[in-house]
Design a protein around this motif. Structure first.
Motif, mmCIF file in Angstrom:
data_model
loop_
_atom_site.group_PDB
_atom_site.id
_atom_site.type_symbol
_atom_site.label_atom_id
_atom_site.label_comp_id
_atom_site.label_asym_id
_atom_site.label_seq_id
_atom_site.Cartn_x
_atom_site.Cartn_y
_atom_site.Cartn_z
ATOM 1 N N THR B 26 0.913 -1.244 0.132
ATOM 2 C CA THR B 26 -0.082 0.006 0.005
ATOM 3 C C THR B 26 0.873 1.165 -0.114
ATOM 4 O O THR B 26 0.444 2.242 -0.619
ATOM 5 N N MET B 27 2.112 1.110 0.599
ATOM 6 C CA MET B 27 2.838 2.407 0.685
ATOM 7 C C MET B 27 3.584 2.645 -0.831
ATOM 8 O O MET B 27 3.568 3.786 -1.221
ATOM 9 N N GLN B 28 3.813 1.481 -1.457
ATOM 10 C CA GLN B 28 4.072 1.748 -3.071
ATOM 11 C C GLN B 28 3.062 2.458 -3.851
ATOM 12 O O GLN B 28 3.481 3.175 -4.706
ATOM 13 N N PHE B 29 1.904 1.991 -3.457
ATOM 14 C CA PHE B 29 0.690 2.731 -4.118
ATOM 15 C C PHE B 29 0.704 4.358 -3.878
ATOM 16 O O PHE B 29 0.387 5.167 -4.526
ATOM 17 N N ILE B 149 4.987 -6.929 14.817
ATOM 18 C CA ILE B 149 4.637 -5.883 15.534
ATOM 19 C C ILE B 149 5.748 -4.720 15.589
ATOM 20 O O ILE B 149 5.626 -3.627 15.608
ATOM 21 N N VAL B 150 7.109 -5.289 15.869
ATOM 22 C CA VAL B 150 8.185 -4.468 15.696
ATOM 23 C C VAL B 150 8.372 -3.677 14.311
ATOM 24 O O VAL B 150 8.360 -2.466 14.385
ATOM 25 N N LEU B 151 8.013 -4.282 13.243
ATOM 26 C CA LEU B 151 8.013 -3.543 11.883
ATOM 27 C C LEU B 151 6.807 -2.322 11.934
ATOM 28 O O LEU B 151 7.120 -1.552 11.249
ATOM 29 N N MET B 152 5.822 -2.837 12.279
ATOM 30 C CA MET B 152 4.670 -1.787 12.287
ATOM 31 C C MET B 152 5.029 -0.646 13.139
ATOM 32 O O MET B 152 4.719 0.721 12.694
ATOM 33 N N LEU B 153 5.650 -0.758 14.263
ATOM 34 C CA LEU B 153 6.062 0.455 15.002
ATOM 35 C C LEU B 153 7.258 1.235 14.326
ATOM 36 O O LEU B 153 7.313 2.475 14.396
ATOM 37 N N VAL B 154 8.047 0.324 13.650
ATOM 38 C CA VAL B 154 9.339 1.178 12.972
ATOM 39 C C VAL B 154 8.509 1.768 11.864
ATOM 40 O O VAL B 154 9.196 3.103 11.680
ATOM 41 N N ILE B 155 7.663 1.297 11.073
ATOM 42 C CA ILE B 155 6.950 2.062 9.833
ATOM 43 C C ILE B 155 6.303 3.201 10.461
ATOM 44 O O ILE B 155 6.458 4.455 10.172
ATOM 45 N N GLY B 236 -3.380 2.934 -0.205
ATOM 46 C CA GLY B 236 -2.350 3.890 0.156
ATOM 47 C C GLY B 236 -2.046 4.270 1.631
ATOM 48 O O GLY B 236 -1.265 5.202 1.960
ATOM 49 N N ASN B 237 -3.158 3.926 2.381
ATOM 50 C CA ASN B 237 -2.851 4.231 3.742
ATOM 51 C C ASN B 237 -2.234 2.864 4.620
ATOM 52 O O ASN B 237 -2.840 2.035 4.663
ATOM 53 N N PRO B 238 -0.882 2.944 5.138
ATOM 54 C CA PRO B 238 -0.433 1.923 5.855
ATOM 55 C C PRO B 238 -1.164 1.555 7.154
ATOM 56 O O PRO B 238 -1.305 0.343 7.472
ATOM 57 N N MET B 242 -2.937 -2.198 7.745
ATOM 58 C CA MET B 242 -2.687 -2.969 9.061
ATOM 59 C C MET B 242 -3.946 -3.374 9.570
ATOM 60 O O MET B 242 -4.234 -4.733 9.977
ATOM 61 N N ILE B 243 -5.149 -2.517 9.678
ATOM 62 C CA ILE B 243 -6.453 -2.793 10.109
ATOM 63 C C ILE B 243 -6.948 -4.027 9.168
ATOM 64 O O ILE B 243 -7.540 -4.988 9.344
ATOM 65 N N GLY B 244 -6.780 -3.664 7.765
ATOM 66 C CA GLY B 244 -7.127 -4.573 6.581
ATOM 67 C C GLY B 244 -6.613 -5.949 6.918
ATOM 68 O O GLY B 244 -7.315 -6.998 6.569
ATOM 69 N N ALA B 245 -5.439 -6.132 7.011
ATOM 70 C CA ALA B 245 -4.675 -7.186 7.255
ATOM 71 C C ALA B 245 -5.239 -8.060 8.609
ATOM 72 O O ALA B 245 -5.479 -9.174 8.536
ATOM 73 N N LEU B 246 -5.680 -7.352 9.487
ATOM 74 C CA LEU B 246 -6.088 -7.864 10.803
ATOM 75 C C LEU B 246 -7.432 -8.658 10.426
ATOM 76 O O LEU B 246 -7.893 -9.692 10.713
#
Lengths: 263, 294
Positions: B26-29, B149-155, B236-238, B242-246
């Motif tokens: 989504t970030m690439q988009f 979780i770590v990667l999401m916090l990093v992003i 486009g919204n990171p 995350m919510i969509g993935a959940l």
């Protein structure tokens, strides 16, 4: 202004100067052979009917559109077809008519992006300086930019440009979405103040009268070419000015090849 | 009930894998306006890069780093060599989608003669199984969740706290205005591809770690879930991703428990269609985001 008309001082040496430029969106040129200059402390207004090419002219000057012929000079250096990034670095600030801020970012982040080219350490100081110019922004810094009112939004857009303390400020219809009173304040106070602080201000305006009130020099653009230019007072005295400007959208035919009249 | 709890546990692992992948997609988009259909194949290629290292006797977690580097560099190159030149020429969004589809096929067909059709598995010690009620997860699965979780916090920190991250959001919101601010959008976009490519590589490898086996053909399945998660959250919204993935991760696993594993993706897409009917712009996006970006 009456006083400038009474004692017409010489125009300052130009800071930004476009000579005979032609540009557009790839097809038929929208701007054809237009020359315009703006010097330090000078407010130059570009007026004209819808579709005259005013916004196209500004987009060309800031490097968004390509110049197909003619040249753009900044402080004596040829900057024709330099990139927008490069022109920003050299002190040309641009406030577009729409999409003038980063909507999903906060007001403070918008200012930070305006100051992207500055060293990190000096950003805080520049934000404070912009707040001094637009005190109304102070309580809004944490707010998302798309939550601001029309007037606040335009102040943020201009404030973003002021972050780099540019020498040239190019404004595309800053009052377009503002209530009349706000528009008067923005032009009469804030834009005029930019000129008073030594910026070279190039202003496109639909509110022609209001623009003429604050401008030292005015260009009338019709169908992509300069139809008339001169000091606002002198323009207003012309018998045909009203007709020329107000009736332009219906009565004037393209004037390619015709001489620019100097009032 | 215990069946559903167990499924919920697996759903959290699926969510973790999917979140890493969907945030990159989504970030690439969002940042370079590119619906990159080759994303699934880059994931698989990176999973194989990790497999190559792992198969040579290197620990799977170290191999994962190799996969991340592979994903990062290859995504950067695909954009630089293929996508960016077309975008510069003014190719429309739909044309770019076709080009990425072509890229996807090319990667798959370059990969096949090298790695073969057959499924492979990582050599990994999945560790002890941890129980919480009827939820039972392996050490590796818990580690994948921790990593996500770590990667999401990093992003999140990157986007909200750093100059680069803010410039990425600015470029995403309004690339022309970003240039007028002096932001070197090309360099910002290049960096975004390096970062999202690394996420893609990590996602491919952890997807392989979470499933028993993987093959070149797995890429398409990954891509479908990723698109579902990204669109569901608002393209486009990171944070939306995350919510969509959940949602997608949990719905697929719980529906697998409720009906049959074959209906996993049907259930996920039923949710997607429902959300698209009620809120076409996705959960977190503002109205018109897709239209404006396209």
């Amino acid at each position: 202004m009456s006083d400038s008309a009474a004692t017409p001082a010489a125009r300052p040496a130009p800071l930004l100067w476009a000579e005979d430029i032609t540009s557009g969106y790839g097809g038929v040129p929208v701007v054809r052979g237009v020359s315009i200059a703006v010097g330090p402390g000078e407010i130059v207004a570009v007026i004209g009917p819808n579709g005259a090419g005013k916004s196209t002219l500004l987009k060309t000057l800031v490097g968004i559109l390509r110049v197909s012929s003619g040249r753009v000079m900044l402080e004596g250096n040829d900057v024709t077809n330099h990139s927008p990034e490069e022109l920003a670095r050299r002190g040309v600030g641009y406030v577009p008519q729409v999409q003038d801020i980063f909507e999903p970012l906060t007001a403070l982040e918008n200012l930070e992006m305006g100051g992207y080219l500055l060293p990190q350490a000096s950003i805080r100081g520049r934000v404070d300086a912009v707040i001094e110019v637009f005190p109304a922004l102070a309580p809004l810094l944490k707010r998302r930019a798309d939550k601001l009112s029309g007037g606040e939004r335009k102040m943020l857009a201009i404030g973003r440009v002021l972050m780099l303390d540019p020498r040239v400020v190019i404004l595309d219809e800053p009052t377009a979405n503002l209530a009349p009173q706000l528009a008067d304040t923005l032009l009469g106070e804030h834009v005029r103040a930019l000129g008073a602080r030594g910026k070279a201000v190039l202003l496109v305006e639909q509110r022609a009268r209001a623009a003429l009130d604050i401008a030292a020099w005015t260009s009338v653009l019709v169908s992509g070419a300069t139809r008339l230019e001169g000091r606002p007072g002198e323009l207003l005295e012309r018998q045909d000015f009203e007709e020329l400007f107000l009736g332009a959208s219906t009565s004037l035919t393209p004037v390619s090849g015709s001489e620019v009249e100097i009032a | 009930m215990s069946l559903y709890l167990a499924a919920f546990g697996f759903g959290l692992v699926s969510t973790s894998v999917l979140a890493i992948a969907a945030v990159g997609f989504t970030m690439q988009f969002g940042i370079s306006n590119m619906i990159n259909l080759a994303y699934g194949e880059v994931m698989i290629a990176a999973a194989y890069a990790s497999y190559g290292l792992n198969n040579a006797g290197i620990n799977i977690w170290v191999s994962l780093l190799g996969g991340a580097v592979f994903g990062s560099v290859s995504s950067y190159l695909i954009n630089r060599v293929l996508y960016a030149p077309f975008q510069k020429k003014g190719t429309a969004l739909i044309g770019m989608v076709i080009i990425s589809l072509a890229a996807s096929l090319m990667i798959a067909n370059v990969l096949l003669p090298i790695v073969g059709y057959y499924s492979v598995s990582y050599r990994q010690n999945v560790g002890p199984t941890f129980h919480a009620g009827s939820i039972a997860l392996t050490g590796v699965q818990l580690a994948i969740m921790g990593l996500a979780i770590v990667l999401m916090l990093v992003i999140h920190s990157l986007l909200k706290l750093t100059r680069l991250g803010k410039a990425m959001r600015a470029t995403s919101a309004n690339p022309t205005l970003a240039r007028n601010c002096g932001i070197p959008t090309r360099r910002v976009i290049d960096t975004a591809w390096l970062i999202t490519g690394a996420l893609c590589g990590v996602a491919g490898t952890v997807a392989g770690m979470n499933s028993d086996t993987f093959a070149v053909a797995s890429g398409a399945g990954f891509l479908i879930s990723i698109i579902a998660a990204a669109v569901l959250g608002g393209a486009g919204n990171p944070y939306g991703a995350m919510i969509g993935a959940l949602l997608i991760g949990e719905v697929t696993e719980i529906s697998a428990a409720a009906f049959s594993p074959e209906y996993k993706e049907v259930a996920a897409f039923a949710i997607l269609v429902l959300v698209m009917v009620l809120r076409p712009q996705g959960l977190l996006a503002k109205r018109g985001t897709l239209a404006a970006a396209g």
